[in-house]
Design an enzyme around this catalytic site. Structure first.
Site, short mmCIF file in Angstrom:
data_model
loop_
_atom_site.label_atom_id
_atom_site.label_comp_id
_atom_site.label_asym_id
_atom_site.label_seq_id
_atom_site.Cartn_x
_atom_site.Cartn_y
_atom_site.Cartn_z
N CYS A 136 43.05 67.34 19.79
CA CYS A 136 42.91 65.98 19.24
C CYS A 136 43.84 65.80 18.05
CB CYS A 136 41.47 65.72 18.79
SG CYS A 136 40.27 65.79 20.14
N CYS A 189 38.53 69.52 16.94
CA CYS A 189 39.26 69.66 18.21
C CYS A 189 40.76 69.75 17.95
CB CYS A 189 38.89 68.46 19.08
SG CYS A 189 40.05 68.05 20.40
#
Ligand SMILES: [Zn+2]
Length: 158
Positions: free
Chosen positions: A80, A77
């Site tokens: 993230c 991600c």
């Protein structure tokens, strides 16, 4: 940065002075401590801690004496990865006030499912054994701190 890990009873953190591993019990996270070997003061955890096992997460949330900020993330991600250094800043600045932990929703899918994490990054604040707030999406450290302060009742925040 001392590396810390969770076990079934507390946070295990290496003494910065002598390297000996010491445990902060979950129910006494807010108290200061000294190294069992060299007796130097042990600093409160000041970096995000990776959760390795579901059982450790459950024990932490059930008995933590400090509010816990949980970052739900996954290695693939992009946002993230953007928020990770911001959380590192938050953990350093709020050491001893909040604990910051990271839950990889791929390797710990059971936790992500239980809390119905539909998108990542999601940051959630837990206090007294339950989730009290969550927010989704990457943001700078100051905004993460504002979110936490809004979530945690004033008496818990100094
Ligand atoms: Zn020591």
């Amino acid at each position: 940065m001392a590396n810390a890990e969770l076990d079934d009873r507390g946070i295990v953190i290496a003494c910065p002075a002598c390297g000996r591993k010491n445990r902060f019990p979950y129910d006494r996270l807010a108290t200061t401590s000294r190294c069992g070997q060299c007796k130097q003061p042990l600093p409160a955890p000041a970096a995000p801690i990776d959760v390795q096992r579901v059982s450790d997460f459950d024990r932490l949330i059930a008995s933590a004496s400090l509010p816990v900020v949980v970052d739900f993330w996954a290695p693939w991600c992009g946002p993230c990865r953007m928020v990770a250094p911001e959380l590192t800043k938050v953990a350093a600045r709020q050491a001893g006030r909040f604990l910051v932990v990271k839950v990889d929703t791929d390797s710990l899918a059971e936790i992500g499912d239980r809390f119905q994490i539909r998108s990542i990054p999601t940051m959630a604040v837990f206090a007294d054994g339950r989730e009290i707030a969550r927010t989704t999406g990457a943001r700078p450290a100051a905004e993460i701190e504002a979110f936490i302060h809004q979530a945690v009742p004033a008496p818990n925040y100094h």
